[in-house]
Design a protein around this motif. Sequence first.
Motif, PDB file in Angstrom:
ATOM      1  N   ALA A  19     -43.202  -3.742  12.025  1.00 34.37           N
ATOM      2  CA  ALA A  19     -44.017  -4.874  11.590  1.00 34.37           C
ATOM      3  C   ALA A  19     -45.363  -4.348  11.112  1.00 34.37           C
ATOM      4  O   ALA A  19     -45.790  -3.273  11.519  1.00 34.37           O
ATOM      5  CB  ALA A  19     -44.203  -5.847  12.752  1.00 34.37           C
ATOM      6  N   PRO A  20     -46.007  -5.053  10.212  1.00 35.82           N
ATOM      7  CA  PRO A  20     -47.333  -4.599   9.742  1.00 35.82           C
ATOM      8  C   PRO A  20     -48.220  -4.234  10.925  1.00 35.82           C
ATOM      9  O   PRO A  20     -48.305  -4.968  11.918  1.00 35.82           O
ATOM     10  CB  PRO A  20     -47.862  -5.812   8.965  1.00 35.82           C
ATOM     11  N   LEU A  21     -48.888  -3.087  10.779  1.00 29.84           N
ATOM     12  CA  LEU A  21     -49.599  -2.490  11.915  1.00 29.84           C
ATOM     13  C   LEU A  21     -51.085  -2.411  11.610  1.00 29.84           C
ATOM     14  O   LEU A  21     -51.493  -1.946  10.540  1.00 29.84           O
ATOM     15  CB  LEU A  21     -49.047  -1.086  12.194  1.00 29.84           C
ATOM     16  N   GLU A  22     -51.886  -2.946  12.537  1.00 32.20           N
ATOM     17  CA  GLU A  22     -53.343  -2.835  12.407  1.00 32.20           C
ATOM     18  C   GLU A  22     -53.756  -1.436  12.867  1.00 32.20           C
ATOM     19  O   GLU A  22     -53.590  -1.073  14.026  1.00 32.20           O
ATOM     20  CB  GLU A  22     -54.026  -3.898  13.271  1.00 32.20           C
ATOM     21  N   VAL A  23     -54.304  -0.654  11.925  1.00 25.38           N
ATOM     22  CA  VAL A  23     -54.671   0.728  12.203  1.00 25.38           C
ATOM     23  C   VAL A  23     -56.182   0.865  12.129  1.00 25.38           C
ATOM     24  O   VAL A  23     -56.805   0.437  11.148  1.00 25.38           O
ATOM     25  CB  VAL A  23     -54.008   1.700  11.202  1.00 25.38           C
ATOM     26  N   LYS A  24     -56.763   1.472  13.155  1.00 21.28           N
ATOM     27  CA  LYS A  24     -58.208   1.635  13.220  1.00 21.28           C
ATOM     28  C   LYS A  24     -58.718   2.406  12.010  1.00 21.28           C
ATOM     29  O   LYS A  24     -58.239   3.489  11.702  1.00 21.28           O
ATOM     30  CB  LYS A  24     -58.581   2.370  14.512  1.00 21.28           C
ATOM     31  N   GLY A  25     -59.678   1.800  11.337  1.00 22.44           N
ATOM     32  CA  GLY A  25     -60.286   2.456  10.191  1.00 22.44           C
ATOM     33  C   GLY A  25     -59.499   2.332   8.917  1.00 22.44           C
ATOM     34  O   GLY A  25     -59.950   2.754   7.848  1.00 22.44           O
ATOM     35  N   LYS A  26     -58.276   1.769   8.959  1.00 19.38           N
ATOM     36  CA  LYS A  26     -57.419   1.660   7.777  1.00 19.38           C
ATOM     37  C   LYS A  26     -57.009   0.226   7.476  1.00 19.38           C
ATOM     38  O   LYS A  26     -56.541  -0.066   6.375  1.00 19.38           O
ATOM     39  CB  LYS A  26     -56.148   2.497   7.972  1.00 19.38           C
ATOM     40  N   GLY A  27     -57.152  -0.694   8.460  1.00 15.13           N
ATOM     41  CA  GLY A  27     -56.683  -2.057   8.281  1.00 15.13           C
ATOM     42  C   GLY A  27     -55.202  -2.176   8.543  1.00 15.13           C
ATOM     43  O   GLY A  27     -54.609  -1.366   9.270  1.00 15.13           O
ATOM     44  N   VAL A  28     -54.568  -3.165   7.935  1.00 13.91           N
ATOM     45  CA  VAL A  28     -53.140  -3.398   8.144  1.00 13.91           C
ATOM     46  C   VAL A  28     -52.350  -2.431   7.253  1.00 13.91           C
ATOM     47  O   VAL A  28     -52.605  -2.325   6.053  1.00 13.91           O
ATOM     48  CB  VAL A  28     -52.760  -4.855   7.821  1.00 13.91           C
ATOM     49  N   MET A  29     -51.376  -1.748   7.879  1.00 13.88           N
ATOM     50  CA  MET A  29     -50.562  -0.765   7.151  1.00 13.88           C
ATOM     51  C   MET A  29     -49.083  -1.032   7.390  1.00 13.88           C
ATOM     52  O   MET A  29     -48.684  -1.502   8.452  1.00 13.88           O
ATOM     53  CB  MET A  29     -50.891   0.671   7.616  1.00 13.88           C
ATOM     54  N   ARG A  30     -48.290  -0.680   6.369  1.00 11.19           N
ATOM     55  CA  ARG A  30     -46.842  -0.718   6.514  1.00 11.19           C
ATOM     56  C   ARG A  30     -46.390   0.674   6.936  1.00 11.19           C
ATOM     57  O   ARG A  30     -46.660   1.658   6.252  1.00 11.19           O
ATOM     58  CB  ARG A  30     -46.182  -1.116   5.202  1.00 11.19           C
ATOM     59  N   THR A  31     -45.692   0.750   8.050  1.00  7.58           N
ATOM     60  CA  THR A  31     -45.252   2.053   8.569  1.00  7.58           C
ATOM     61  C   THR A  31     -43.761   2.001   8.878  1.00  7.58           C
ATOM     62  O   THR A  31     -43.155   0.931   8.979  1.00  7.58           O
ATOM     63  CB  THR A  31     -46.027   2.441   9.836  1.00  7.58           C
ATOM     64  N   TYR A  32     -43.204   3.204   9.082  1.00  3.67           N
ATOM     65  CA  TYR A  32     -41.766   3.334   9.313  1.00  3.67           C
ATOM     66  C   TYR A  32     -41.529   4.342  10.425  1.00  3.67           C
ATOM     67  O   TYR A  32     -42.323   5.270  10.634  1.00  3.67           O
ATOM     68  CB  TYR A  32     -41.065   3.809   8.036  1.00  3.67           C
ATOM     69  N   LEU A  33     -40.389   4.143  11.113  1.00  2.00           N
ATOM     70  CA  LEU A  33     -39.974   5.083  12.148  1.00  2.00           C
ATOM     71  C   LEU A  33     -38.797   5.907  11.623  1.00  2.00           C
ATOM     72  O   LEU A  33     -37.756   5.335  11.268  1.00  2.00           O
ATOM     73  CB  LEU A  33     -39.574   4.348  13.434  1.00  2.00           C
ATOM     74  N   LEU A  34     -38.997   7.221  11.551  1.00  2.00           N
ATOM     75  CA  LEU A  34     -37.929   8.109  11.111  1.00  2.00           C
ATOM     76  C   LEU A  34     -36.890   8.229  12.223  1.00  2.00           C
ATOM     77  O   LEU A  34     -37.215   8.601  13.355  1.00  2.00           O
ATOM     78  CB  LEU A  34     -38.515   9.497  10.764  1.00  2.00           C
ATOM     79  N   THR A  35     -35.621   7.939  11.892  1.00  2.00           N
ATOM     80  CA  THR A  35     -34.580   7.944  12.930  1.00  2.00           C
ATOM     81  C   THR A  35     -33.567   9.067  12.765  1.00  2.00           C
ATOM     82  O   THR A  35     -32.872   9.415  13.714  1.00  2.00           O
ATOM     83  CB  THR A  35     -33.828   6.600  12.935  1.00  2.00           C
ATOM     84  N   GLY A  36     -33.405   9.608  11.574  1.00  2.00           N
ATOM     85  CA  GLY A  36     -32.440  10.687  11.406  1.00  2.00           C
ATOM     86  C   GLY A  36     -32.150  10.981   9.952  1.00  2.00           C
ATOM     87  O   GLY A  36     -32.769  10.422   9.038  1.00  2.00           O
ATOM     88  N   ARG A  37     -31.154  11.825   9.756  1.00  2.00           N
ATOM     89  CA  ARG A  37     -30.729  12.207   8.410  1.00  2.00           C
ATOM     90  C   ARG A  37     -29.595  11.278   7.953  1.00  2.00           C
ATOM     91  O   ARG A  37     -28.760  10.877   8.758  1.00  2.00           O
ATOM     92  CB  ARG A  37     -30.258  13.654   8.389  1.00  2.00           C
ATOM     93  N   LYS A  38     -29.572  10.980   6.673  1.00  2.00           N
ATOM     94  CA  LYS A  38     -28.454  10.186   6.146  1.00  2.00           C
ATOM     95  C   LYS A  38     -27.195  11.038   6.105  1.00  2.00           C
ATOM     96  O   LYS A  38     -27.257  12.236   5.781  1.00  2.00           O
ATOM     97  CB  LYS A  38     -28.768   9.688   4.734  1.00  2.00           C
ATOM     98  N   VAL A  39     -26.101  10.443   6.444  1.00  2.00           N
ATOM     99  CA  VAL A  39     -24.817  11.143   6.407  1.00  2.00           C
ATOM    100  C   VAL A  39     -24.212  10.966   5.018  1.00  2.00           C
ATOM    101  O   VAL A  39     -24.122   9.845   4.493  1.00  2.00           O
ATOM    102  CB  VAL A  39     -23.844  10.586   7.470  1.00  2.00           C
ATOM    103  N   ALA A  40     -23.831  12.077   4.415  1.00  2.00           N
ATOM    104  CA  ALA A  40     -23.254  12.007   3.066  1.00  2.00           C
ATOM    105  C   ALA A  40     -21.946  11.229   3.092  1.00  2.00           C
ATOM    106  O   ALA A  40     -21.118  11.390   3.984  1.00  2.00           O
ATOM    107  CB  ALA A  40     -23.014  13.415   2.528  1.00  2.00           C
ATOM    108  N   ALA A  41     -21.790  10.363   2.086  1.00  2.00           N
ATOM    109  CA  ALA A  41     -20.582   9.519   2.033  1.00  2.00           C
ATOM    110  C   ALA A  41     -19.365  10.361   1.646  1.00  2.00           C
ATOM    111  O   ALA A  41     -19.468  11.302   0.883  1.00  2.00           O
ATOM    112  CB  ALA A  41     -20.792   8.415   1.017  1.00  2.00           C
TER     113      ALA A  41
END
Length: 404
Positions: free
Chosen positions: A382-404
Amino acid sequence: MPTDTPEQRLHKTLLIFLGAFAVLGVPWAGWYYFQLGLIRPAVILFGYAAVSAIALIQFLITRRAALFQTVEVVLLLLVPFLIQGMAGGFAGSGAVIIWSILSPLCALMFYGARWSLPWFAAYLLLVFVSGIRDLLFVADSGPQSITTTVLFFVENLLIVSCILYMTMRYFIRERERAKAALDEEHSLLLKEQEKSERLLLNILPKPIADRLKAEAATIADGFSEVTILFADIVDFTGLSSHTSPEKLVELLNKVFSMFDQLAEKHGVEKIKTIGDAYMACAGLPVPCAGHAEVIAEMALDMCKALDEFNQERGPSLQIRVGMNSGPVVAGVIGTKKFIYDLWGDTVNTASRMESHGLAGRIQVTAESYALLRDNYTFEERAPLEVKGKGVMRTYLLTGRKVAA
């Protein structure tokens, strides 16, 4: 003397040898000539021994070699010439003038190549004069019997040859010892240089270390595209409150050494550790097109390696990891305890990704996400309030994509 150089000690050793030979050996030759009835050569040899003894005593008392050197070089040149003239020339004396070759050789050792040349010229002149004198004044048969003549030849050739060989052998041996000592010192110097080099490379990247050694100017470079990683141990303050300082430092060392190995494996540049925080970067000091992927791989491996570490160790440690991509300025500043450091908003934002992240997760900015989304899987936060940067869009890296 303690202040003497190895070369000076070598010269003084040779002088003592020459003096000892003149004092102890020459009188025997004088006695031999006396027994043959050659009184004047015998007197000259006894005089040679006496003068050498006085010069040797003077040298041993004063430790000043200049006078002793001159006396020995002059006597070695003139005494054989005089004796040959009194003992029947080349044939009668057994070419005793061959002893005079020791004079320019000693001059070569004592005075060097340039100043030994006049002594060698004098030796050649005396040999020439001796030859002319023999042709003009010495009878063909000579005053000595054939047996005495042969004995003189053999004696002079053997003794002079032995002296030349032993002297040169001594000098060569000393030179070999000096070379061995120099090689050992050079080897130790190289080892110390390698240690210093390894220490420097533990502090600075190799290209930066090479530049720092080559130039004294401040090193600062701009990089348009890099990816920065921050990792921090969760609840480190609580951990330190119930862990002894020794065990705490040992724990940090094991964890960060594990991260160092991963950085080396992936070709990532470790920047520094600050307390329990670990900072690394890809894309500098040598630019790298796949900098985001390199950091992503390292971040995933860091989490995996820490899980394995926890299984072996027992207590559970977690880290928060933050990533961001963008431009930075990198360089070395100061003159003491300097490090290769990074500056810029990209660095600050990467640090915020870590501090506003979740335990055990890897949080990345939209900039890093754009570079990685084709090959890696993410969870959008969810949009994240970051000190000194305001609201930011961030992501959590979960792994590598598996080739189809």
